[in-house]
Design an enzyme around this catalytic site. Structure first.
Site, mmCIF file in Angstrom:
data_model
loop_
_atom_site.group_PDB
_atom_site.id
_atom_site.type_symbol
_atom_site.label_atom_id
_atom_site.label_comp_id
_atom_site.label_asym_id
_atom_site.label_seq_id
_atom_site.Cartn_x
_atom_site.Cartn_y
_atom_site.Cartn_z
ATOM 1 N N GLY A 152 33.782 56.129 76.469
ATOM 2 C CA GLY A 152 34.532 55.838 77.436
ATOM 3 C C GLY A 152 34.398 56.824 78.383
ATOM 4 N N ASP A 153 33.390 57.710 78.496
ATOM 5 C CA ASP A 153 33.042 58.386 79.972
ATOM 6 C C ASP A 153 31.437 58.034 79.652
ATOM 7 O OD1 ASP A 153 32.651 59.779 81.909
ATOM 8 O OD2 ASP A 153 32.852 61.515 80.599
ATOM 9 N N LEU A 154 30.870 56.721 79.840
ATOM 10 C CA LEU A 154 29.401 56.422 79.770
ATOM 11 C C LEU A 154 29.283 56.163 81.241
ATOM 12 C CD1 LEU A 154 27.827 55.654 77.478
ATOM 13 C CD2 LEU A 154 28.681 52.755 78.148
ATOM 14 N N TRP A 155 28.468 57.459 81.452
ATOM 15 C CA TRP A 155 28.000 57.140 82.840
ATOM 16 C C TRP A 155 26.165 57.481 82.497
ATOM 17 C CZ3 TRP A 155 26.060 61.991 84.992
ATOM 18 C CH2 TRP A 155 26.129 63.841 84.489
ATOM 19 N N ASN A 158 25.261 60.811 80.375
ATOM 20 C CA ASN A 158 25.505 60.772 79.077
ATOM 21 C C ASN A 158 24.993 59.876 77.931
ATOM 22 O OD1 ASN A 158 27.329 62.864 79.451
ATOM 23 N ND2 ASN A 158 29.517 61.465 79.020
#
Length: 247
Positions: A152-155, A158
């Site tokens: 869901g916040d896979l930059w 992370n």
């Protein structure tokens, strides 16, 4: 945030701050992702702190990137009961709704894009274009897929490289569309991304046309960046909006 050592010798990473639901949400997401992917162990969680196992990092390389691509595919294939999650959502310090929706376009519009559009302080003409793009989500989202188990916040920040694989941290985990994670990796880059995506496609091929749909899934993270950092991200957002409207 600090590194520490427990009495039993285990190295840990500790986060602390004002009491909120954020730490419990992160812990729940890590435990859920950890059923199918490499994540730090949740050692302790309280309203004002989160203690995780320490991840020993190493330089990434092509073999680790390919292993991570396959691991990410297996994570997505593990699935979710529905679109959303039974815990509150957060991205950075910003809350997000995780209550269920009937399908992914509705979830993405109502729980992700529109709430952040209301707080992004865009001009009226920009906001109207974003709303037009949202109105096209059902049309441009591609073939319907079952809910995927996504980070869901896979930059790139992370993903920690350890043990010859990628280890996931700081999730905004929920049942969502797997192309969301792929679009986040594309937005902010990742070492050996071509190797990651190649291995992913071999393990769990995305639906045809997924690359053209990347800007659809980038609307939300770019709006988040407009909310957090202001107008510096406006043009990137509006570029994605124009690409969605052109689909």
């Amino acid at each position: 945030m600090r590194r520490g050592v427990l009495d039993d010798g285990r190295e840990v990473f500790a986060k602390s701050g004002p009491a909120s639901e954020g730490f419990a949400s992160e812990a729940a997401g890590l435990r859920w992702l950890g059923e199918a992917a490499a994540v730090p162990e949740v050692i302790d969680v309280r309203p004002d702190r989160l203690v995780l196992s320490w991840v020993r990092q190493e330089p990434p390389g092509p073999p680790a990137a390919e292993r991570f691509g396959r691991s990410l595919a297996r994570l997505h294939r593990a699935g979710a009961p529905g679109f959303g999650a039974p815990w509150p959502g957060f991205i950075a310090e910003l809350p997000m709704g995780n209550s269920p929706a009937a399908d992914w376009p509705a979830f993405y519009a109502e729980r992700r894009v529109l709430p952040f559009l209301r707080t992004a302080r865009l001009g009226s003409s920009d906001a109207a274009l974003v709303e037009r793009a949202v109105g096209r989500l059902a049309e441009v989202a591609g073939p319907a897929e079952p809910p995927a188990r996504i980070h869901g916040d896979l930059w790139s920040g992370n993903v920690l490289w350890s043990g010859g694989d990628g280890v996931l941290i700081d999730p905004a985990a929920h049942g969502g569309h797997r192309e969301t994670d792929l679009a986040m990796l594309d937005l902010f880059g990742l070492p050996y991304l071509d190797r990651v995506l190649g291995a992913y496609r071999e393990e769990f091929p995305p639906a045809e046309g997924w690359r053209e749909r990347v800007p659809v899934h980038q609307l939300h993270p770019l709006l988040v960046h407009v909310v957090l950092f202001g107008g510096a991200y406006r043009e990137s957002l509006m570029s994605a909006v124009r690409r969605v409207l052109a689909l």
